[in-house]
Design a protein around this motif. Structure first.
Motif, short mmCIF file in Angstrom:
data_model
loop_
_atom_site.label_atom_id
_atom_site.label_comp_id
_atom_site.label_asym_id
_atom_site.label_seq_id
_atom_site.Cartn_x
_atom_site.Cartn_y
_atom_site.Cartn_z
N SER A 77 -82.07 -84.71 42.47
CA SER A 77 -81.55 -83.62 43.29
C SER A 77 -82.70 -82.69 43.68
O SER A 77 -83.80 -82.78 43.14
N SER A 78 -82.42 -81.76 44.56
CA SER A 78 -83.41 -80.78 44.99
C SER A 78 -83.93 -79.97 43.80
O SER A 78 -85.14 -79.72 43.68
N GLU A 79 -83.04 -79.57 42.91
CA GLU A 79 -83.42 -78.79 41.73
C GLU A 79 -84.29 -79.61 40.77
O GLU A 79 -85.22 -79.10 40.16
N GLU A 80 -83.97 -80.91 40.65
CA GLU A 80 -84.77 -81.77 39.78
C GLU A 80 -86.17 -82.00 40.36
O GLU A 80 -87.14 -82.10 39.61
N VAL A 81 -86.27 -82.05 41.68
CA VAL A 81 -87.59 -82.17 42.33
C VAL A 81 -88.42 -80.93 42.00
O VAL A 81 -89.60 -81.03 41.62
N LEU A 82 -87.81 -79.75 42.12
CA LEU A 82 -88.51 -78.51 41.77
C LEU A 82 -88.95 -78.53 40.31
O LEU A 82 -90.07 -78.12 39.99
N LYS A 83 -88.11 -79.02 39.42
CA LYS A 83 -88.46 -79.10 37.99
C LYS A 83 -89.67 -80.00 37.77
O LYS A 83 -90.56 -79.69 36.99
N ARG A 84 -89.74 -81.13 38.50
CA ARG A 84 -90.89 -82.03 38.38
C ARG A 84 -92.17 -81.33 38.86
O ARG A 84 -93.23 -81.47 38.27
N ILE A 85 -92.05 -80.55 39.93
CA ILE A 85 -93.20 -79.80 40.43
C ILE A 85 -93.65 -78.78 39.39
O ILE A 85 -94.84 -78.64 39.10
N GLN A 86 -92.70 -78.06 38.78
CA GLN A 86 -93.03 -77.09 37.74
C GLN A 86 -93.71 -77.77 36.55
O GLN A 86 -94.68 -77.24 36.00
N ASP A 87 -93.20 -78.95 36.17
CA ASP A 87 -93.80 -79.68 35.04
C ASP A 87 -95.24 -80.06 35.33
O ASP A 87 -96.13 -79.89 34.48
N LEU A 88 -95.51 -80.59 36.52
CA LEU A 88 -96.88 -80.98 36.86
C LEU A 88 -97.78 -79.77 37.05
O LEU A 88 -98.97 -79.83 36.75
#
Length: 94
Positions: A77-88
């Motif tokens: 989802s859009s929110e999960e994409v943002l979470k992956r960006i935050q993680d990296l």
């Protein structure tokens, strides 16, 4: 809303996606809804968006000294994409 501020160790983000595939829908939604605020918080930071037919959506992060990490964005989802960006963004490779 995107609330990621990138540190000096992160040099570039690349987002790869397909314009039409179901597996890239969350990435397309992220770009439509959250990319603008992310870019507003990081105006000088290079965020590259690459579209290609029939490609698996992925996120690549380039760090200091040429080190790279990637994660799949398939069916997220859009929110999960943002979470992956935050993680990296928080990752500091050795």
């Amino acid at each position: 809303m995107a609330t990621v501020k990138f540190g000096p160790h992160l040099k570039e983000l690349r987002i790869l996606l397909c314009q039409t595939s179901k597996s890239s829908k969350g990435v397309r939604d992220f770009i439509e809804k959250q990319y603008t605020s992310l870019k507003r918080k990081n105006p000088q930071f290079p965020i590259l968006i690459r579209e290609c037919s029939s490609i698996e959506p992925a996120l690549y992060a380039r760090y200091e000294f040429g080190k790279e990490h990637s994660v799949s964005l398939q069916d997220l989802s859009s929110e999960e994409v943002l979470k992956r960006i935050q993680d990296l963004a928080a990752l500091k490779p050795k």
